[in-house]
Design a protein around this motif. Structure first.
Motif: not given
Length: 208
Positions: A39-64, A96-98
């Motif tokens: 269940q994704l839950g009721k808390d807000p989920i950030r949209d992708c901001i197109g920062c491109g950091a995931c290409a190097d991190l191999k994970r999303c830069v947001f971890d909340d 969709l944000s997820f």
């Protein structure tokens, strides 16, 4: 044992979408496939901001939120079902944000694994919503799982969804079809059938 992750993109933990996903999970379990409904839950989920950091991190830069956690689970999962209620003829903004962030940062974990989209609605907007969710599968090289009609249930409450006998049959069909597909993929691997070697991605800009 093979495992399928079912993601509930509704803010209501036990609502109509959960009812549909539970029917899919029951059919998968019947065919010997382990399942987990998340269940994704009721808390807000950030949209992708197109920062491109995931290409190097191999994970999303947001971890909340659950994006990186589910990315890790996806690496060892064998199939996926993404469920959403219909809002104004589209899936929930939450899912969709997820999915935007999950597929940008971890799309490789989904390649060649079966995927199905499931939507619930009181009345209409279902086919447009399914179309949106299916596009995540086709860009990630995932086989798309179908049933004997479009992957939807109708009802304004879980009790009404349970009265949609055709819709519930469709959900069971998705589960059985996905189980069959997963077993066929495993049999192919055992027989030495390798995944296709993809070409290096060509990116064409239409404005030059």
């Amino acid at each position: 044992m093979a495992k399928v992750l079912l993601i509930n993109g509704s803010g209501n933990a036990g609502g109509c979408t959960f009812t549909a996903l539970s029917e899919v999970a029951g059919a998968l379990n019947q065919d010997g496939i382990e399942t987990e409904i998340i269940q994704l839950g009721k808390d807000p989920i950030r949209d992708c901001i197109g920062c491109g950091a995931c290409a190097d991190l191999k994970r999303c830069v947001f971890d909340d939120d659950l994006v990186n956690e589910i990315h890790e689970k996806a690496k060892t999962a064998d199939g996926f079902v993404f469920g959403s209620p219909v809002y104004y003829a589209h899936p929930s903004g939450r899912i969709l944000s997820f999915l935007d962030r999950l597929f940008y940062s971890g799309g490789g974990a989904f390649a060649y694994k079966p995927g199905a989209a499931v939507v619930s609605a009181r009345r209409a907007g279902t086919t447009a919503s399914i179309d949106v969710l299916d596009k995540y599968f086709t860009i990630a090289r995932m086989p798309v799982v179908s049933s004997n009609y479009w992957n939807m249930v109708h009802g304004n409450t879980p009790e009404e969804v349970k009265q949609d006998l055709e819709g519930l049959q469709i959900m069971r069909g998705i589960g059985h079809s996905m189980a069959w597909m997963i077993k066929c993929i495993e049999a192919g691997k055992a027989a030495g059938v390798a995944y296709p070697e993809g070409e290096k991605k060509i990116r064409t800009n239409f404005i030059r």
